[in-house]
Scaffold this motif. Structure first.
Motif, short mmCIF file in Angstrom:
data_model
loop_
_atom_site.label_atom_id
_atom_site.label_comp_id
_atom_site.label_asym_id
_atom_site.label_seq_id
_atom_site.Cartn_x
_atom_site.Cartn_y
_atom_site.Cartn_z
N ARG A 141 0.83 -1.21 0.00
CA ARG A 141 0.00 0.00 0.00
C ARG A 141 0.87 1.25 0.00
NH1 ARG A 141 -1.80 3.45 3.74
NH2 ARG A 141 -0.77 2.24 5.39
N ARG A 142 1.92 1.26 0.80
CA ARG A 142 2.81 2.45 0.85
C ARG A 142 3.54 2.65 -0.48
NH1 ARG A 142 3.75 0.66 6.26
NH2 ARG A 142 5.62 -0.47 5.60
N VAL A 143 3.98 1.55 -1.10
CA VAL A 143 4.70 1.66 -2.38
C VAL A 143 3.76 2.21 -3.45
CG1 VAL A 143 5.76 0.33 -4.23
CG2 VAL A 143 6.38 -0.14 -1.87
N LEU A 144 2.54 1.70 -3.50
CA LEU A 144 1.58 2.17 -4.50
C LEU A 144 1.24 3.64 -4.29
CD1 LEU A 144 -0.71 -0.98 -4.52
CD2 LEU A 144 0.46 -0.06 -6.53
N MET A 145 1.04 4.03 -3.04
CA MET A 145 0.71 5.43 -2.75
C MET A 145 1.89 6.34 -3.08
SD MET A 145 -1.57 5.07 0.73
CE MET A 145 -1.94 6.83 0.77
N SER A 146 3.11 5.87 -2.85
CA SER A 146 4.28 6.67 -3.20
C SER A 146 4.39 6.89 -4.70
CB SER A 146 5.56 5.99 -2.69
OG SER A 146 5.57 5.93 -1.29
N ALA A 147 3.83 5.95 -5.47
CA ALA A 147 3.85 6.07 -6.93
C ALA A 147 2.65 6.85 -7.46
CB ALA A 147 3.87 4.68 -7.56
N GLY A 148 1.82 7.38 -6.53
CA GLY A 148 0.72 8.24 -6.94
C GLY A 148 -0.62 7.56 -7.06
N HIS A 149 -0.71 6.30 -6.63
CA HIS A 149 -1.97 5.56 -6.72
C HIS A 149 -2.71 5.62 -5.39
CE1 HIS A 149 -0.77 3.88 -10.57
NE2 HIS A 149 0.37 3.47 -10.04
N GLU A 150 -4.03 5.67 -5.45
CA GLU A 150 -4.81 5.42 -4.25
C GLU A 150 -4.76 3.92 -3.98
OE1 GLU A 150 -9.36 5.88 -2.49
OE2 GLU A 150 -8.90 6.54 -4.53
N ALA A 151 -4.53 3.54 -2.74
CA ALA A 151 -4.43 2.12 -2.40
C ALA A 151 -5.07 1.89 -1.04
CB ALA A 151 -2.97 1.68 -2.39
N ILE A 152 -5.85 0.82 -0.93
CA ILE A 152 -6.60 0.52 0.27
C ILE A 152 -6.37 -0.94 0.65
CG2 ILE A 152 -8.88 0.53 1.37
CD1 ILE A 152 -9.80 2.37 -0.97
N HIS A 153 -6.01 -1.15 1.91
CA HIS A 153 -5.83 -2.51 2.42
C HIS A 153 -7.18 -3.04 2.91
CE1 HIS A 153 -4.18 -5.19 5.91
NE2 HIS A 153 -4.63 -5.92 4.90
#
Length: 309
Positions: free
Chosen positions: A286-298
């Motif tokens: 989730r943190r990696v995806l958000m760092s790349a600009g994506h919304e991510a939800i666990h």
């Protein structure tokens, strides 16, 4: 005595879903496809609060963009309430306050969850006291995913996806989902499936009219083994979805190379779901995806179906 006589309203919570496995049969003469799917209800919920009213009205809010959600008689939840009233002879109305958490038009069954919640809420509010079998029958009239939103957990769906049988799942499966603000039309995705199959019939071979769920999926769920499940997840709509939305392929590739065991488009998309090994891996992805600009939800599954809270 109905709940309406004790409280101002009835609140019901129903889950979104991920199709862990989705096989799509050949196009039938009636324009539909038979499906074989394995649903898993996950921890993104829709809340529906039903209060007594003379008319049938609705309001929609939520933590997701609800600008595309209809607030009139075309809303599936309102249709569910009206169907229940017709079937039971109830002569009053209801106001439905829908609070959404499942991505809209994202392939995770948010609208179906609303409809399932509305059936349960209105049945309690009006004191119509239908059995679970009767509620399931009404749910099936509203759409293929509505019966599962009633049931929750993990289940196999056949025919249009509305004929359900329980699938034993041990433990908890962790997912990271990446919603997308631009929704996809489910009918458009199915049309693309049919177009592609028609154009490449010789290479693809004959498609079964009555698909079945891979036994390996049920074995992995029974074992509670995310690694086994990662090897057998499948979505026959995914290729068509990616042809309509090639940008989603980049999201899939990024997640799968950043720690996910496997990724797939959820239902007809555009939400992408990544299966991970445990909660630590979920938080990392989730943190990696958000760092790349994506919304991510666990999220995790399985969770319960529609119930009063």
């Amino acid at each position: 005595m109905s709940l309406a006589e004790e409280f101002q309203g009835v609140r019901v919570r129903a889950p979104g879903k991920i199709n862990v496995f989705l096989a799509v049969g050949a196009l039938q003469s009636d324009g539909y496809h038979e499906l074989a799917t394995t649903f898993q209800a996950v921890s993104l919920f829709e809340d529906v609060v039903a209060t007594l009213s003379d008319d049938f009205t609705i309001s929609v809010t939520g933590s997701v963009d609800v600008s595309g959600v209809p607030a009139d008689e075309t809303n599936l939840a309102l249709q569910a309430a009206q169907l229940l009233a017709t079937e039971t002879g109830y002569e009053g109305g209801v106001h439905l306050d829908i609070r959404k958490e499942v991505p809209v038009a994202g392939g995770m069954g948010g609208g179906s969850a609303d409809a399932a919640a509305a059936l349960v809420a209105c049945d309690a509010l009006w004191g119509t006291d239908l059995s679970s079998q009767e509620l399931h029958r009404l749910a099936a009239q509203l759409g293929a995913d509505v019966p599962f939103a009633l049931k929750g957990g993990t289940a196999v769906g056949t025919r249009r996806g509305d004929e359900l049988s329980a699938a034993l799942a041990h433990g908890r499966f962790e997912w990271v989902i990446v919603p997308n603000p631009v929704g996809l039309s489910t009918p458009a995705v199915y049309r693309e499936v049919d177009r592609h199959r028609g154009e490449h019939q010789e290479a693809l071979g004959e498609v079964s009219a009555t698909p079945s769920v891979d036994a390996g999926v049920l074995q992995a769920l029974r074992a509670g083994d995310a690694r086994l499940l990662a090897d057998v997840i499948r979505n026959d709509l995914q290729a068509a979805t990616l042809r309509l939305r090639p940008d989603l392929a980049d999201v899939l590739e990024f997640g799968e190379t950043s720690g996910a065991l496997a990724g797939l488009v959820s239902g007809s998309g555009p939400t992408v779901a990544f299966l991970v090994e445990d909660t630590t891996k979920a938080d990392e992805l989730r943190r990696v995806l958000m760092s790349a600009g994506h919304e991510a939800i666990h999220v995790y599954g399985p969770v319960h179906g529609a119930r009063i809270v």
